[in-house]
Each structure stands twice: as structure tokens, then as C-alpha cells.
Enzyme design. Structure first.
Site, mmCIF file in Angstrom:
data_model
loop_
_atom_site.group_PDB
_atom_site.id
_atom_site.type_symbol
_atom_site.label_atom_id
_atom_site.label_comp_id
_atom_site.label_asym_id
_atom_site.label_seq_id
_atom_site.Cartn_x
_atom_site.Cartn_y
_atom_site.Cartn_z
ATOM 1 N N ASP A 9 -37.673 -22.693 -27.186
ATOM 2 C CA ASP A 9 -36.847 -21.914 -26.375
ATOM 3 C C ASP A 9 -36.803 -22.471 -24.837
ATOM 4 O OD1 ASP A 9 -37.587 -19.678 -28.186
ATOM 5 O OD2 ASP A 9 -39.406 -19.669 -27.716
ATOM 6 N N LYS A 12 -32.271 -25.382 -24.991
ATOM 7 C CA LYS A 12 -31.622 -26.298 -25.712
ATOM 8 C C LYS A 12 -30.162 -25.881 -26.337
ATOM 9 C CE LYS A 12 -34.785 -26.575 -29.029
ATOM 10 N NZ LYS A 12 -35.730 -25.498 -28.537
ATOM 11 N N GLY A 36 -33.233 -19.631 -32.602
ATOM 12 C CA GLY A 36 -32.426 -18.853 -32.035
ATOM 13 C C GLY A 36 -31.888 -19.625 -30.650
ATOM 14 N N HIS A 37 -30.841 -20.115 -30.974
ATOM 15 C CA HIS A 37 -30.008 -20.711 -29.969
ATOM 16 C C HIS A 37 -29.137 -19.889 -29.338
ATOM 17 C CE1 HIS A 37 -31.333 -24.966 -31.653
ATOM 18 N NE2 HIS A 37 -32.434 -24.219 -31.012
ATOM 19 N N GLN A 218 -36.858 -25.650 -32.206
ATOM 20 C CA GLN A 218 -38.301 -25.426 -31.720
ATOM 21 C C GLN A 218 -38.565 -26.473 -30.877
ATOM 22 O OE1 GLN A 218 -37.934 -25.556 -35.631
ATOM 23 N NE2 GLN A 218 -37.330 -23.444 -35.205
HETATM 24 P P1 IMP Z 1 -42.488 -20.600 -38.122
HETATM 25 O O1 IMP Z 1 -41.661 -21.678 -37.480
HETATM 26 O O2 IMP Z 1 -41.624 -19.194 -38.317
HETATM 27 O O3 IMP Z 1 -43.377 -21.086 -39.159
HETATM 28 O O4 IMP Z 1 -43.622 -20.315 -36.770
HETATM 29 C C1 IMP Z 1 -44.414 -21.144 -36.563
HETATM 30 C C2 IMP Z 1 -44.594 -21.281 -34.935
HETATM 31 O O5 IMP Z 1 -43.652 -21.838 -34.538
HETATM 32 C C3 IMP Z 1 -44.798 -20.049 -34.377
HETATM 33 O O6 IMP Z 1 -45.819 -20.040 -33.174
HETATM 34 C C4 IMP Z 1 -43.727 -19.503 -33.874
HETATM 35 O O7 IMP Z 1 -43.643 -18.424 -32.798
HETATM 36 C C5 IMP Z 1 -43.043 -20.649 -33.603
HETATM 37 N N1 IMP Z 1 -41.513 -21.026 -33.575
HETATM 38 C C6 IMP Z 1 -40.711 -21.146 -34.609
HETATM 39 N N2 IMP Z 1 -39.530 -21.164 -34.151
HETATM 40 C C7 IMP Z 1 -39.483 -21.117 -32.810
HETATM 41 C C8 IMP Z 1 -38.447 -21.076 -31.697
HETATM 42 O O8 IMP Z 1 -37.207 -21.290 -32.087
HETATM 43 N N3 IMP Z 1 -38.934 -21.173 -30.530
HETATM 44 C C9 IMP Z 1 -40.204 -20.738 -30.290
HETATM 45 N N4 IMP Z 1 -41.006 -20.804 -31.114
HETATM 46 C C10 IMP Z 1 -40.775 -20.945 -32.481
#
Ligand code: IMP
Length: 420
Positions: A9, A12, A36-37, A218
Site C-alpha cells: 500500500d 506503487k 489493489g492498485h 505487496q
Molecule cells: P495474503 O496475501 O492474502 O495471503 O495476506 C497475507 C498478508 O499480506 C496479510 O497481512 C495481508 O494484509 C497482507 N497483504 C496482502 N496483499 C496486500 C496488499 O496489497 N497490501 C497490503 N497488505 C497486503
């Protein structure tokens, strides 16, 4: 290469959108619809999850082998983009990317529920279970969609095991072979035109001297190997993940731009040493609109953490930084920055602790910088920033020994400042 230097977040999408203007190809190399971009162009807001942000600018948009694809999310996104006049024929999809199947989503949700207090706080989109099956070599890939017989067989094999887990371990509804097969056969028809040899395509583009941009999803501290495990995602967002995720050599990456907010946020569980205490956290959250793009969850907010950022510079080989959302800090008369961690034994360190217990107990050592109250949106360039805002940016660059190339001061494309 654009990489998230914190916990995701970082903004990017906006930076990629800007750099996409000078690129021919934009590639996603890991992750899936957990991303989520958000991109704002001409007052229009686009929130994209599976597709590279370059699609908005009509660039060839590659979804590489290292990604996981939810066909339903992807096709809905493609339809929505097309409806808004975006050319989606530029999207190419690796046949080696793994598919998120309905049981992955069900298992992600059920396993988080079951973990209770110990949950990771995932986005519940099936990311972890899909990558786990990939590593176990029982995953179903995009290319499997191209052969209905193989597809049905693989779904049958998977369901024989997954349904036992779903019913007996998680006590949720099983899936039916016919229903899942026919749903994925229908997806196959629509996905087939996007499938291409993406490693070859990117290699050719590079050989022809084209500009290729890699878009990390991420962030560094969510990296499966180098992040704050177990509170991480299941792929490798860090820069070297681009080489594996696309299928090119690491020598092909010549610049790594780290994107960091001027403060930090984190969604999901896990330690956040520089978390802001008291009402200021709510202020930052409200001013920065810190709510998840995918899940709508509140993001935890902290002051800038230079220990974590120094680590991101190291593990990504960051050559320059983009500092986003500096305008959010305009509301504060003083801005603390975490410059070191104090460990349990009383020692202080500027290096990210390699042992998780040290990190979990780390206390921030602050340096408080003077704030500024002037609006930043009209600054025009980095040189045009008010003196204290400029001093803040220079302080970060000096501490990290990395130049800050871009600074974000608002939501729109023109609010990204460059130049000294
Ligand atoms: P997962 O990727 O859904 O398995 O989540 C694993 C961890 O990564 C959790 O703490 C999510 O909140 C975090 N996470 C996954 N994708 C994002 C993102 O795009 N932005 C921020 N945190 C993310």
C-alpha cells in the site's frame, strides 16, 4: 523495477502509472488479487487487482508465471476496464501462472477463522492456499485450462483431497466436480486469447531495446522469505522476485525504484514498531484514507521507520526511492521518525533484527523533525517544496544513502514531484 519498500500500500500503482508513460511493457511478477492498485487519471479512479497498472496507459501488460490468477476476478476486471474504454487486448498471461480455485478461497477463509487470535489477517482471496498447492506440485495452471480433459482430471484429483479437508477439518461445504469444471471451462474460453509465452515476450522486448517495467505487488516486509514471517504473503515481492516470476535473468534488471510512504501502514496482523500512539494515528488514517483497497480494512499507521526502510534498500538493491503521501504529514507541527530500534538488552541498532523475537520487542528510537503547514500540492517540483518538507525528504535520503527521485503530494498523476 518498482518495488514496495514497506508493508504494501505504498502507492506503487500511481508511480507505476507514471513510469508506464515511458515504458513499452509493464509486468506483474507475483501475487494475485490480494493487490489493489489505485490509479487516478483525469479525475477517473481505477482500482485494479490482477492486471498490471500499465494497462490504463495501453502498455503491453504481462501477468507472469510467478502470479496466481483468479479467473473470475480477472475477467470481471477486464470487463470493467473495457467498459470504461481501456484497451484490454494488451494483456498477456503466462500459461505457467497458477489458478486460484474456489477451494483456495474457501480454505483461506476457513483457516483464518480457525486460527482465531493467531490469524495472519490475510486478504482471504485464496493466495496462500494457491501458492501452497503450487509448491506441493498439485496446483492447476493457466495452461491446464487449454485442455478440457486435463482440466477436468486435475479438478477431480484436487477435489478428492480438498473436499475431505473442507468437510472434515474445516466443517464447511464441499465443491462439486461438475459445477467447478463447467465454471472453469467457461473461463477457459475467455482466458485463452490472453495466454502467451511471457518469458519469451519480455526477453524479446529487452533485446529490442524496449523499456520494460516490473511492478511489484505487496511489499518487502510481506516477502515470504525476507519479510516479517509468518505475517507475510506467500510470494516474493522483492526485486529479485521479478526475475523468477517473469523468467528472465537477474542481470536484466538495471534500476530498482523503492516506493515508500512518508510514514508507514500495515494491514493484517504482526508487529509495527513505529505505530503511532493516541489520536494522531486516527488523524493520519483519516488524512491518508488508510483503508484497504481490497478488503476495506483499517490500516494501522506509524511514523516513518528508517530501520525497516534501510533493510528494504538492502534486500531489494534499491537504487532510488519514491516517497509518497508527504502531504498527509502537513497536518503535524512535529514529525517523529524512527531512526533506530532499542532491543530487549538495551542496545540500539540501525539494522533490521534478523531474529523475529528481537523485532517483536523492538522499541522505536525517535528523531523528531519540524513539521510544515504549507500545502504541498502546488510545489511543482522537489525544489519547490516548503523548506521543512524538503528537509524531511533530504533527511530520509541522507539516512538511507539513497537518492529520493520522486515525492507524492496528492492523489493525481501531476502530484508526483520530480527534479531538484
Ligand atoms: P495474503 O496475501 O492474502 O495471503 O495476506 C497475507 C498478508 O499480506 C496479510 O497481512 C495481508 O494484509 C497482507 N497483504 C496482502 N496483499 C496486500 C496488499 O496489497 N497490501 C497490503 N497488505 C497486503
Amino acid at each position: 523495477m518498482v518495488v514496495g519498500a514497506q508493508w504494501g500500500d505504498e502507492g506503487k500503482g500511481k508511480i507505476v502509472d507514471l513510469l508506464a508513460q515511458q515504458s513499452d511493457v509493464v509486468c506483474r511478477y507475483q501475487g494475485g488479487p490480494n493487490a489493489g492498485h489505485t490509479i487516478i487519471v483525469d479525475g477517473q479512479t481505477f482500482k485494479i487487482r490482477q492486471t498490471p497498472s500499465g494497462v490504463i496507459s495501453g502498455r503491453v501488460s504481462v501477468i507472469g508465471a510467478g502470479c496466481v490468477l483468479d479467473p473470475e476476478v480477472f475477467l470481471t476486471e477486464v470487463d470493467e476496464l473495457a467498459e470504461r474504454g481501456v484497451d484490454t487486448s494488451v494483456i498477456v498471461l503466462s500459461g505457467n501462472a497458477h489458478l486460484i480455485m474456489p477451494w483456495h478461497v474457501a480454505i483461506d477463509q476457513a483457516s483464518e477463522r480457525r486460527l482465531g487470535n493467531l490469524q495472519i489477517g490475510t486478504t482471504r482471496r485464496g493466495i496462500g492456499p494457491a501458492y501452497a498447492d503450487k509448491a506441493s506440485r498439485i496446483g492447476i495452471r493457466v495452461q491446464d485450462l487449454l485442455d478440457p480433459k486435463i482440466l477436468r482430471q486435475k479438478i477431480a484429483v484436487a477435489l478428492a483431497e480438498k473436499n475431505v479437508w473442507l468437510e472434515k477439518v474445516y466443517e464447511v461445504e464441499p465443491f462439486e466436480l461438475e459445477a467447478v469444471s463447467s465454471m472453469y471451462v467457461a473461463f477457459a474460453e475467455r482466458l485463452a486469447p490472453f495466454v502467451a509465452d511471457t518469458s519469451l515476450l519480455v526477453d524479446r522486448a529487452l533485446r529490442e531495446g524496449k523499456d520494460v517495467l516490473f511492478e511489484g505487488a505487496q511489499g518487502t516486509l510481506l516477502d515470504l522469505d525476507h519479510g516479517t514471517y509468518p505475517f507475510v504473503t506467500s510470494s516474493n515481492p522483492i526485486a529479485s522476485g521479478a526475475a523468477t516470476g517473469i523468467g528472465i535473468g537477474p542481470t536484466r534488471i538495471d534500476r530498482v525504484l523503492g516506493v515508500a510512504k512518508a510514514y508507514v501502514t500495515r494491514v493484517g496482523e504482526g508487529p509495527l514498531p513505529s505505530e503511532i500512539e493516541g489520536a494522531d494515528q486516527d488523524r493520519v488514517r483519516t488524512l491518508g484514507k488508510e483503508f484497504g483497497t481490497v478488503t476495506g480494512r483499517e490500516r494501522r499507521c506509524g511514523w516513518l521507520d528508517l530501520v525497516a526502510l534501510r533493510y528494504a534498500v538492502r534486500v531489494n538493491g534499491i537504487t532510488s526511492l519514491a516517497l509518497t503521501k508527504l502531504d498527509v504529514l502537513s497536518a503535524f507541527s512535529e514529525v517523529p521518525v524512527c531512526v533506530r530500534y532499542r532491543l530487549r538488552d538495551g542496545t540500539e541498532t540501525g539494522d533490521f533484527p534478523p531474529h523475529q523475537s528481537d523485532f517483536h520487542h523492538a522499541e522505536p528510537v525517535w528523531q523528531v523533525l519540524p513539521g510544515w503547514s504549507e500545502p504541498l500540492e502546488e510545489a511543482g517540483s522537489l525544489a519547490g517544496l516548503p523548506p521543512n518538507a524538503r528537509a524531511y525528504v533530504e533527511f530520509v535520503a541522507d539516512q538511507l544513502e539513497v537518492p529520493i527521485e520522486l515525492v507524492g503530494v496528492g492523489a493525481a498523476r501531476e502530484h508526483v514531484l520530480a527534479g531538484t
